[in-house]
Design a protein around this motif. Structure first.
Motif, PDB file in Angstrom:
ATOM      1  N   ILE A  85      34.929   7.165  -2.638  1.00  0.00           N
ATOM      2  CA  ILE A  85      33.557   7.345  -2.143  1.00  0.00           C
ATOM      3  C   ILE A  85      33.234   6.345  -1.030  1.00  0.00           C
ATOM      4  O   ILE A  85      32.546   6.677  -0.075  1.00  0.00           O
ATOM      5  CB  ILE A  85      32.537   7.253  -3.295  1.00  0.00           C
ATOM      6  N   LEU A  86      33.766   5.124  -1.126  1.00  0.00           N
ATOM      7  CA  LEU A  86      33.499   4.111  -0.102  1.00  0.00           C
ATOM      8  C   LEU A  86      34.135   4.474   1.244  1.00  0.00           C
ATOM      9  O   LEU A  86      33.465   4.422   2.278  1.00  0.00           O
ATOM     10  CB  LEU A  86      33.963   2.746  -0.582  1.00  0.00           C
ATOM     11  N   SER A  88      33.324   0.077  13.385  1.00  0.00           N
ATOM     12  CA  SER A  88      33.137   0.895  12.186  1.00  0.00           C
ATOM     13  C   SER A  88      34.346   1.786  11.927  1.00  0.00           C
ATOM     14  O   SER A  88      34.706   2.031  10.771  1.00  0.00           O
ATOM     15  CB  SER A  88      31.863   1.732  12.296  1.00  0.00           C
ATOM     16  N   PHE A  89      35.008   2.244  12.981  1.00  0.00           N
ATOM     17  CA  PHE A  89      36.226   3.036  12.796  1.00  0.00           C
ATOM     18  C   PHE A  89      37.338   2.190  12.181  1.00  0.00           C
ATOM     19  O   PHE A  89      38.051   2.645  11.284  1.00  0.00           O
ATOM     20  CB  PHE A  89      36.668   3.617  14.142  1.00  0.00           C
ATOM     21  N   ILE A  90      37.487   0.968  12.636  1.00  0.00           N
ATOM     22  CA  ILE A  90      38.506   0.070  12.081  1.00  0.00           C
ATOM     23  C   ILE A  90      38.208  -0.253  10.621  1.00  0.00           C
ATOM     24  O   ILE A  90      39.103  -0.209   9.764  1.00  0.00           O
ATOM     25  CB  ILE A  90      38.612  -1.208  12.935  1.00  0.00           C
ATOM     26  N   VAL A  91      36.949  -0.549  10.317  1.00  0.00           N
ATOM     27  CA  VAL A  91      36.570  -0.867   8.933  1.00  0.00           C
ATOM     28  C   VAL A  91      36.775   0.334   8.027  1.00  0.00           C
ATOM     29  O   VAL A  91      37.281   0.199   6.900  1.00  0.00           O
ATOM     30  CB  VAL A  91      35.104  -1.364   8.892  1.00  0.00           C
ATOM     31  N   ALA A  92      36.413   1.526   8.480  1.00  0.00           N
ATOM     32  CA  ALA A  92      36.610   2.729   7.677  1.00  0.00           C
ATOM     33  C   ALA A  92      38.093   2.985   7.435  1.00  0.00           C
ATOM     34  O   ALA A  92      38.494   3.385   6.329  1.00  0.00           O
ATOM     35  CB  ALA A  92      35.966   3.928   8.354  1.00  0.00           C
ATOM     36  N   SER A  93      38.922   2.730   8.435  1.00  0.00           N
ATOM     37  CA  SER A  93      40.373   2.906   8.248  1.00  0.00           C
ATOM     38  C   SER A  93      40.926   1.906   7.251  1.00  0.00           C
ATOM     39  O   SER A  93      41.774   2.247   6.413  1.00  0.00           O
ATOM     40  CB  SER A  93      41.089   2.754   9.586  1.00  0.00           C
ATOM     41  N   ILE A  94      40.467   0.661   7.300  1.00  0.00           N
ATOM     42  CA  ILE A  94      40.917  -0.355   6.336  1.00  0.00           C
ATOM     43  C   ILE A  94      40.501   0.037   4.928  1.00  0.00           C
ATOM     44  O   ILE A  94      41.310  -0.048   3.979  1.00  0.00           O
ATOM     45  CB  ILE A  94      40.366  -1.741   6.729  1.00  0.00           C
ATOM     46  N   GLY A 114      29.595   7.230   8.275  1.00  0.00           N
ATOM     47  CA  GLY A 114      28.926   6.277   9.161  1.00  0.00           C
ATOM     48  C   GLY A 114      29.556   6.262  10.548  1.00  0.00           C
ATOM     49  O   GLY A 114      28.851   6.173  11.554  1.00  0.00           O
ATOM     50  N   VAL A 115      30.880   6.345  10.601  1.00  0.00           N
ATOM     51  CA  VAL A 115      31.578   6.412  11.894  1.00  0.00           C
ATOM     52  C   VAL A 115      31.148   7.667  12.649  1.00  0.00           C
ATOM     53  O   VAL A 115      30.925   7.629  13.863  1.00  0.00           O
ATOM     54  CB  VAL A 115      33.116   6.400  11.684  1.00  0.00           C
ATOM     55  N   LEU A 116      31.000   8.768  11.943  1.00  0.00           N
ATOM     56  CA  LEU A 116      30.583  10.019  12.574  1.00  0.00           C
ATOM     57  C   LEU A 116      29.176   9.898  13.166  1.00  0.00           C
ATOM     58  O   LEU A 116      28.934  10.340  14.298  1.00  0.00           O
ATOM     59  CB  LEU A 116      30.632  11.159  11.557  1.00  0.00           C
ATOM     60  N   PHE A 117      28.259   9.279  12.431  1.00  0.00           N
ATOM     61  CA  PHE A 117      26.900   9.103  12.950  1.00  0.00           C
ATOM     62  C   PHE A 117      26.873   8.187  14.169  1.00  0.00           C
ATOM     63  O   PHE A 117      26.186   8.474  15.154  1.00  0.00           O
ATOM     64  CB  PHE A 117      25.968   8.564  11.866  1.00  0.00           C
TER      65      PHE A 117
END
Length: 142
Positions: A82-83, A63-69, A90-93
């Motif tokens: 917003i995305l 999820s961290f990799i996807v959020a960074s992308i 989500g990464v934080l949760f």
């Protein structure tokens, strides 16, 4: 209340005689407490806990990799952030869930749990990696 003669537990505090020995309870109105031993019962094996921690750690890294992308893709489009923001929430949760599971694993294997909760909060990414790898290696050694 307990009968001082035989030690039988009397549920009714207003009874006059013990059900077991028949001793008079009028002088025994002292309520005694028994010491309760805390028994730690684990419903899972250590392998199941390690599997759970590994799966949650993999979800956190992914999820961290996807959020960074998402962040790098939408960096030029300020109105569409917003995305990436939702992805980082989500990464934080998932990170908080991972910290709870790491604390449970630290309690399970006897490691000091506060150490493995404070290190990831001071150094979020490196501390979480350190805590995960240290606890998994220590649990595998047991």
């Amino acid at each position: 209340m307990y009968c001082l003669s035989c030690g039988h537990r009397i549920k009714n505090n207003f009874s006059k005689f013990c059900n077991e020995c028949g001793d008079e309870l009028s002088r025994q109105r002292i309520s005694e407490k028994k010491t309760i031993k805390k028994a730690v019962i684990y419903s899972t094996t250590i392998e199941e806990d390690l599997s759970r921690v590994s799966h949650i750690f993999a979800v956190w890294v992914t999820s961290f990799i996807v959020a960074s992308i998402f962040f790098f893709i939408y960096l030029n489009y300020i109105h569409n952030l917003i995305l990436p923001v939702a992805a980082f929430v989500g990464v934080l949760f998932v990170w908080m869930i991972l910290l709870f599971v790491l604390q449970d694993l630290a309690d399970r294997i006897g490691a000091p749990s506060l150490k493995f909760v404070f290190i990831p909060q001071i150094f979020p990414i490196a501390g979480t990696f350190f805590s995960y790898f240290y606890l998994v290696n220590k649990a595998m050694g047991k």
